[in-house]
Design a protein around this motif. Structure first.
Motif, PDB file in Angstrom:
ATOM      1  N   THR A 126       0.816  -1.207   0.000  1.00  0.00           N
ATOM      2  CA  THR A 126       0.000   0.000   0.000  1.00  0.00           C
ATOM      3  C   THR A 126       0.852   1.260   0.000  1.00  0.00           C
ATOM      4  N   CYS A 127       1.830   1.286   0.905  1.00  0.00           N
ATOM      5  CA  CYS A 127       2.589   2.529   1.040  1.00  0.00           C
ATOM      6  C   CYS A 127       4.061   2.366   0.700  1.00  0.00           C
ATOM      7  N   LYS A 128       4.453   1.182   0.275  1.00  0.00           N
ATOM      8  CA  LYS A 128       5.822   0.924  -0.133  1.00  0.00           C
ATOM      9  C   LYS A 128       6.832   0.997   1.005  1.00  0.00           C
ATOM     10  N   SER A 129       6.327   1.098   2.200  1.00  0.00           N
ATOM     11  CA  SER A 129       7.250   1.167   3.325  1.00  0.00           C
ATOM     12  C   SER A 129       7.801  -0.222   3.620  1.00  0.00           C
ATOM     13  N   LEU A 165       1.100  -9.794   6.568  1.00  0.00           N
ATOM     14  CA  LEU A 165       2.091  -8.736   6.551  1.00  0.00           C
ATOM     15  C   LEU A 165       1.407  -7.469   7.039  1.00  0.00           C
ATOM     16  N   GLN A 166       1.896  -6.990   8.158  1.00  0.00           N
ATOM     17  CA  GLN A 166       1.268  -5.792   8.700  1.00  0.00           C
ATOM     18  C   GLN A 166       2.233  -4.629   8.606  1.00  0.00           C
ATOM     19  N   CYS A 174       1.604   2.467   7.816  1.00  0.00           N
ATOM     20  CA  CYS A 174       0.264   2.840   7.365  1.00  0.00           C
ATOM     21  C   CYS A 174      -0.818   1.949   7.968  1.00  0.00           C
ATOM     22  N   GLY A 175      -0.408   0.904   8.646  1.00  0.00           N
ATOM     23  CA  GLY A 175      -1.374   0.083   9.364  1.00  0.00           C
ATOM     24  C   GLY A 175      -2.124  -0.930   8.538  1.00  0.00           C
ATOM     25  N   SER A 176      -1.805  -1.035   7.277  1.00  0.00           N
ATOM     26  CA  SER A 176      -2.550  -1.984   6.460  1.00  0.00           C
ATOM     27  C   SER A 176      -2.065  -3.407   6.705  1.00  0.00           C
TER      28      SER A 176
END
Lengths: 313, 111
Positions: free
Chosen positions: A263-266, A280-281, A285-287
């Motif tokens: 989602t956020c590429k982090s 995978l958490q 971003c909490g997704s």
């Protein structure tokens, strides 16, 4: 074989997220879109022959790896000619040529502009991954600054863009994509004998990725289609001959699949197992999303395996 | 105590793990390489759809890539094509250009 090595990693994802982000970045300053692209094109066509190749490379980051070195050399010459201040940086990068900095490079493509800002800030310009055109533009800007303010000449798009980012950074630094890059130490792979390879810093790399070594090793074995074990010094002994680059490629794929948040590429994520499913958490971003379990798939029986089977029987 | 909690989220340990089904249902074609002795390699193509005649595909592969190969019957994976040498990219390209599968459905493994 070594020629093909780059390709399998080539991931459609890499490609499209680079483009997407770039567009977004361009949209940040409030110009009308057509004018923006026009001027950009002009800037690009102005550059020398080597620069014209740049957009292509941007599309395929892995190709880029291939002629990274060559390009850097060229770059160095041009930059030196233009500007003394820049001189030191290419040297610094060449020492890092072997840095296993996949994430970092991806980020580069994601936001060249923001990146340039970041580079300016902490002085560790790693131009190598930047598109040639951007690089050039950046260099020009650096000298230029707000030159046009006093002079009669018209401002260019790049100058304005630069100015926007300067102002933005002064007023609210949070908005400038100045995140920490995700880097990982290069895998240390050497040969043990003729048939085994030793991957010395697995544990270290796993720690940096915040993953269980078991999981990483399982993935490595599944991808490489071999087996191996961990020796007394926490090194991974892999059956078969593997070079650093090959292991690096597999690790990249691992990171892409099991470390980066889609989602956020982090890369700041944790992997948990619930009811046989891996989740995978993302910490930033909490997704949460599920990731597929590692499957070995088909492994062809080799001569050695047949021999071993016969010996056991 | 802890045992009771662990029992709360119970599952049937004998139930089908679904792993085998996964391999077929997802519809991915996996192309893998394996190292053999020396600098020799083996490429395997797993997951080609069942309505394809694997032997004919193999024949086309062999002709195209100038290599030898076989169709291996695997217990849970069905028929797997095995080719001598590293032809991962060529296989991907071939399958895509022949319209057998789209590129997104092909997963290339290995180093």
């Amino acid at each position: 074989m070594s020629m093909n090595e780059d390709k399998p990693i080539e991931d459609p994802e890499n490609f499209d997220f680079g483009i997407k982000k770039k567009k977004k970045k361009k949209a940040v300053p409030d110009f009308d879109a057509p004018a923006v692209t026009d001027q950009d094109d002009v800037a690009e066509t102005n550059c020398a022959a080597e620069e014209t190749a740049a957009p292509q490379e941007g599309e395929d980051p892995d190709n880029m790896f291939a002629d990274l070195k060559k390009k850097k050399k060229k770059k160095k010459v041009t930059i030196e000619g233009e500007q003394g201040a820049e001189e030191g940086t290419p040297e610094a990068t060449s020492s890092e040529a072997f840095d296993f900095g996949e994430k970092k490079k991806k980020k580069k493509k994601k936001s060249d502009m923001a990146d340039f800002e970041a580079a300016l800030k902490d002085g560790q310009t790693q131009e190598e991954a930047q598109d040639g055109a951007d690089n050039e533009a950046a260099a020009v800007e650096k000298e230029g600054g707000d030159d046009w303010a006093g002079s009669a000449r018209d401002y260019t798009y790049n100058e304005l863009l630069h100015r926007v980012f300067n102002v933005l950074r002064q007023n609210n630094p949070d908005l400038v994509g100045d995140k920490k890059r995700y880097t990982i130490a290069p895998p240390q792979v050497m040969r043990e004998g003729t048939k085994k390879s030793v991957f010395a810093n697995v544990v270290d790399i796993c720690r940096r990725m915040h993953r269980q070594p078991d999981h990483v090793i399982q993935f490595l074995f599944a991808e490489l289609g071999t087996t191996g074990s961990i020796d007394g010094n926490q090194r991974l002994v892999i059956k078969g001959r593997f070079q650093q680059k090959q292991i690096e490629n597999v690790l990249k794929r691992y990171i892409m699949e099991y470390v980066t948040c889609k989602t956020c590429k982090s890369a700041d994520t944790i992997l948990t197992k619930e009811n046989r499913l891996f989740f995978l958490q993302c910490e930033s971003c909490g997704s949460t999303r599920t990731v597929s379990a590692i499957k070995t798939g088909f492994v062809a029986q080799t001569r050695d395996a047949r021999k071993a089977a016969r010996a056991n029987a | 105590m802890s045992e009771a909690i662990a029992n709360l989220k119970s599952y049937d340990p004998f139930a089908d793990t679904g792993e085998e089904a996964d391999l077929k249902v997802q519809g991915y074609i996996h192309i893998r390489v394996q190292q053999r002795n020396g600098r020799k390699t083996l490429t395997t193509v797993q997951g080609l759809s069942a309505d394809l005649d694997q032997k004919r595909v193999l024949k086309a592969f062999k002709k195209e890539f100038a290599c030898n190969g076989t169709v291996v019957q695997d217990e849970d994976l069905g028929e797997v094509i095995q080719l001598q040498g590293d032809h991962r990219l060529k296989i991907q390209q071939f399958l895509a250009t022949q319209g057998i599968v789209s590129k997104e459905k092909i997963k290339i493994h290995g180093f």
